[in-house]
Enzyme design. Structure first.
Site, mmCIF file in Angstrom:
data_model
loop_
_atom_site.group_PDB
_atom_site.id
_atom_site.type_symbol
_atom_site.label_atom_id
_atom_site.label_comp_id
_atom_site.label_asym_id
_atom_site.label_seq_id
_atom_site.Cartn_x
_atom_site.Cartn_y
_atom_site.Cartn_z
ATOM 1 N N HIS A 154 0.812 -1.226 0.000
ATOM 2 C CA HIS A 154 0.000 0.000 0.000
ATOM 3 C C HIS A 154 0.848 1.281 0.000
ATOM 4 O O HIS A 154 0.745 2.140 0.864
ATOM 5 C CB HIS A 154 -1.120 0.008 1.042
ATOM 6 C CG HIS A 154 -0.743 -0.140 2.497
ATOM 7 N ND1 HIS A 154 0.205 0.603 3.102
ATOM 8 C CD2 HIS A 154 -1.246 -0.946 3.454
ATOM 9 C CE1 HIS A 154 0.278 0.274 4.370
ATOM 10 N NE2 HIS A 154 -0.577 -0.673 4.617
ATOM 11 N N HIS A 172 -6.627 -8.928 13.547
ATOM 12 C CA HIS A 172 -6.681 -7.683 12.769
ATOM 13 C C HIS A 172 -7.270 -8.006 11.402
ATOM 14 O O HIS A 172 -6.985 -9.066 10.846
ATOM 15 C CB HIS A 172 -5.252 -7.142 12.649
ATOM 16 C CG HIS A 172 -5.071 -5.903 11.840
ATOM 17 N ND1 HIS A 172 -6.021 -4.915 11.735
ATOM 18 C CD2 HIS A 172 -4.007 -5.468 11.093
ATOM 19 C CE1 HIS A 172 -5.550 -3.936 10.965
ATOM 20 N NE2 HIS A 172 -4.339 -4.255 10.556
ATOM 21 N N GLU A 224 -7.142 -6.017 8.466
ATOM 22 C CA GLU A 224 -6.602 -5.479 7.212
ATOM 23 C C GLU A 224 -6.390 -6.661 6.252
ATOM 24 O O GLU A 224 -6.037 -7.768 6.688
ATOM 25 C CB GLU A 224 -5.302 -4.701 7.457
ATOM 26 C CG GLU A 224 -4.927 -3.884 6.228
ATOM 27 C CD GLU A 224 -3.831 -2.834 6.463
ATOM 28 O OE1 GLU A 224 -3.279 -2.762 7.569
ATOM 29 O OE2 GLU A 224 -3.539 -2.097 5.499
ATOM 30 N N ASP A 259 -4.227 -7.870 4.400
ATOM 31 C CA ASP A 259 -3.016 -8.714 4.393
ATOM 32 C C ASP A 259 -3.106 -9.819 5.446
ATOM 33 O O ASP A 259 -2.338 -10.782 5.405
ATOM 34 C CB ASP A 259 -1.742 -7.889 4.571
ATOM 35 C CG ASP A 259 -1.758 -6.984 5.784
ATOM 36 O OD1 ASP A 259 -2.803 -6.362 6.056
ATOM 37 O OD2 ASP A 259 -0.726 -6.896 6.476
ATOM 38 N N HIS A 304 -2.775 -1.905 14.353
ATOM 39 C CA HIS A 304 -2.547 -0.793 13.473
ATOM 40 C C HIS A 304 -3.847 -0.093 13.093
ATOM 41 O O HIS A 304 -3.843 1.040 12.634
ATOM 42 C CB HIS A 304 -1.815 -1.391 12.258
ATOM 43 C CG HIS A 304 -1.813 -0.650 11.005
ATOM 44 N ND1 HIS A 304 -2.097 -1.208 9.793
ATOM 45 C CD2 HIS A 304 -1.532 0.660 10.759
ATOM 46 C CE1 HIS A 304 -1.983 -0.310 8.838
ATOM 47 N NE2 HIS A 304 -1.647 0.812 9.392
ATOM 48 N N ASP A 354 0.391 -6.702 13.851
ATOM 49 C CA ASP A 354 1.264 -5.739 13.170
ATOM 50 C C ASP A 354 2.367 -5.176 14.073
ATOM 51 O O ASP A 354 3.362 -4.649 13.573
ATOM 52 C CB ASP A 354 0.436 -4.566 12.640
ATOM 53 C CG ASP A 354 -0.175 -4.848 11.266
ATOM 54 O OD1 ASP A 354 0.308 -5.753 10.573
ATOM 55 O OD2 ASP A 354 -1.139 -4.152 10.910
ATOM 56 N N TYR A 408 9.553 -0.177 8.965
ATOM 57 C CA TYR A 408 8.165 -0.625 9.173
ATOM 58 C C TYR A 408 7.469 0.302 10.173
ATOM 59 O O TYR A 408 6.351 0.770 9.954
ATOM 60 C CB TYR A 408 8.213 -2.061 9.690
ATOM 61 C CG TYR A 408 6.892 -2.703 9.993
ATOM 62 C CD1 TYR A 408 6.278 -3.551 9.078
ATOM 63 C CD2 TYR A 408 6.255 -2.489 11.213
ATOM 64 C CE1 TYR A 408 5.073 -4.158 9.369
ATOM 65 C CE2 TYR A 408 5.051 -3.085 11.505
ATOM 66 C CZ TYR A 408 4.460 -3.919 10.574
ATOM 67 O OH TYR A 408 3.262 -4.515 10.872
ATOM 68 N N HIS A 458 4.398 -10.014 10.641
ATOM 69 C CA HIS A 458 5.248 -9.780 9.471
ATOM 70 C C HIS A 458 6.706 -9.941 9.915
ATOM 71 O O HIS A 458 7.112 -9.387 10.951
ATOM 72 C CB HIS A 458 5.086 -8.356 8.931
ATOM 73 C CG HIS A 458 3.697 -8.043 8.444
ATOM 74 N ND1 HIS A 458 3.140 -8.625 7.328
ATOM 75 C CD2 HIS A 458 2.754 -7.201 8.934
ATOM 76 C CE1 HIS A 458 1.915 -8.145 7.148
ATOM 77 N NE2 HIS A 458 1.657 -7.278 8.112
#
Ligand code: FEO
Length: 401
Positions: free
Chosen positions: A24, A78, A80, A82, A148, A167, A195, A228
């Site tokens: 993104h 989460h 999002e 991803d 996040h 995240d 990050y 991640h």
């Protein structure tokens, strides 16, 4: 398929995205991973999902760890895409008995994947303090708004002293290794810093509150498995990343000045080099970065890792240079604080860029120095003024921190 044991009953069951280069708008030259964790106990729990298209890899890793045993629980930390993009695909195949997520996450799952789909899932919404026993292990949930997104939460595996913060504490880093201590630590920390700068910089206040909450709850943390990148498991590495988050969220930075600029006919570049000279004369570290040669995600890291950043732009059609405008739009969203800043640049017959830059950086609440604008190309006297600006900024950096 290789299996990776974190500790006790916890396995890594994620996917490696070697190929992603644009996350993104954040350039990710080293790819990323979508980490999911499988806890094999009397009940089997999968914590986190992955991006759409990576479900088959996650499913293969689950089967490699527990064969055809059912996955009883799914925790969605989460939403999002991803992390949740493959959730509908995984739910269809795993048919978990129960899905745990925050109330906000439940609402957003409905918006993303359709209320009719999500209504068919047995979702139990949870909040800070809620727990679920797997047998030997207990999952404890901690809401983590803005780490996040508003829906985010952390899952803590109490007996294994393992925090799964989604995240939080991540890095966009694809590697065949799963643990931070197996990879060059300077590279891991560079990616962790980048990050943080690009994903979490706007949320320093919430991160400070979360760190305080972890202290209040008395969580003992021996392993941190983000969603991640690589996992933190050595005591010194857990301390390193937690202390880095404490410093970054407080906007502490090294004694460094970054000069972020672009140039048309090298006048703004000449000014940049003169300012850099002045900074160096004071013995302060200086980084020079031209916007058209560097990704904006790297520029965000420089802003995080420098006590001062000055922005230089030529004027083009009464406006700042397009690359400078793009950088400014991006950095405004990241809301840096506690930084010395300033504007400089060149113009032809009419200015515009430096005034606009100065106004926009001032509106961010930064500690501004006087702007410098020159016409066509800097004279010797104007270059000397740039050197003096560099000295002045370096002196300010020395006294802040
Ligand atoms: Fe890794 Fe906010 O998603």
């Amino acid at each position: 398929m290789e299996r990776y044991l974190l500790r006790d009953d916890i396995w890594w069951a994620g996917a490696i995205d070697w190929d992603v280069r644009d996350f993104h708008g954040y350039e990710t030259p080293r790819g990323t991973t979508y980490n999911a964790y499988l806890i094999l106990d009397e009940k089997v729990a999968l914590v986190d999902g992955c991006r759409e298209g990576f479900g088959p890899e996650v499913l293969a890793r689950i089967r490699g760890c527990c064969g055809m045993r059912p996955v009883d629980y799914l925790v969605v930390n989460h939403v999002e895409p991803d992390h949740s993009g493959a959730i509908p695909w995984l739910v269809e195949r795993l048919r978990p008995e129960r899905i745990f997520c925050s109330k906000r996450a439940r609402d957003v799952l409905g918006l993303y994947y359709g209320a009719e789909t999500v209504d068919g899932w047995n979702i139990q919404t949870v909040a800070t303090g809620d727990e679920v026993s797997l047998g030997r292990n207990t999952l404890q949930f901690i809401e983590a708004p803005m780490l996040h997104w508003p829906d985010s939460m952390f899952t803590y595996v109490r007996e294994a002293k393992t925090l799964l913060p989604n995240d939080g504490f991540g890095q966009h880093l694809a590697t065949s290794k799963r643990f931070a201590d197996e990879v060059d630590m300077s590279l891991v920390m560079e990616e962790a810093s980048k990050y943080y700068a690009n994903i979490l910089m706007p949320f320093g206040g919430q991160i400070q509150k979360m760190l305080a909450k972890i202290g209040e709850l008395g969580l003992e943390i021996e392993t941190i498995g983000p969603s991640h990148g690589v996992i933190w498991r050595r005591p010194e590495d857990v301390s390193r990343i937690v202390e880095s988050y404490a410093a970054w969220s407080d906007f502490q930075a090294p004694e460094r000045v970054s000069l972020i600029y672009d140039t048309m006919w090298h006048a703004t570049e000449q000014m940049t080099m003169a300012i850099a000279d002045g900074v160096a004369q004071q013995g302060v570290d200086c980084v020079v970065a031209r916007l058209s040669s560097n990704p904006r995600s790297e520029m965000a890291r420089l802003v995080l890792e420098s006590r001062a950043f000055l922005v230089g732009s030529p004027t083009l059609n009464n406006n700042m240079f397009p690359t400078v405008g793009e950088f400014l739009t991006y950095i405004k969203g990241l809301r840096p604080r506690r930084r010395v800043s300033g504007a400089y640049g060149s113009c032809g017959w009419a200015g515009g860029a430096v005034k606009q830059l100065d106004a926009e950086l001032t509106a961010l609440g930064l500690d501004m120095v006087e702007p410098i604008e020159v016409k066509y190309r800097p004279s010797e006297a104007e270059l000397e003024a740039c050197v003096e600006l560099g000295r002045q900024v370096a002196r300010k950096v020395r006294t802040t921190g």
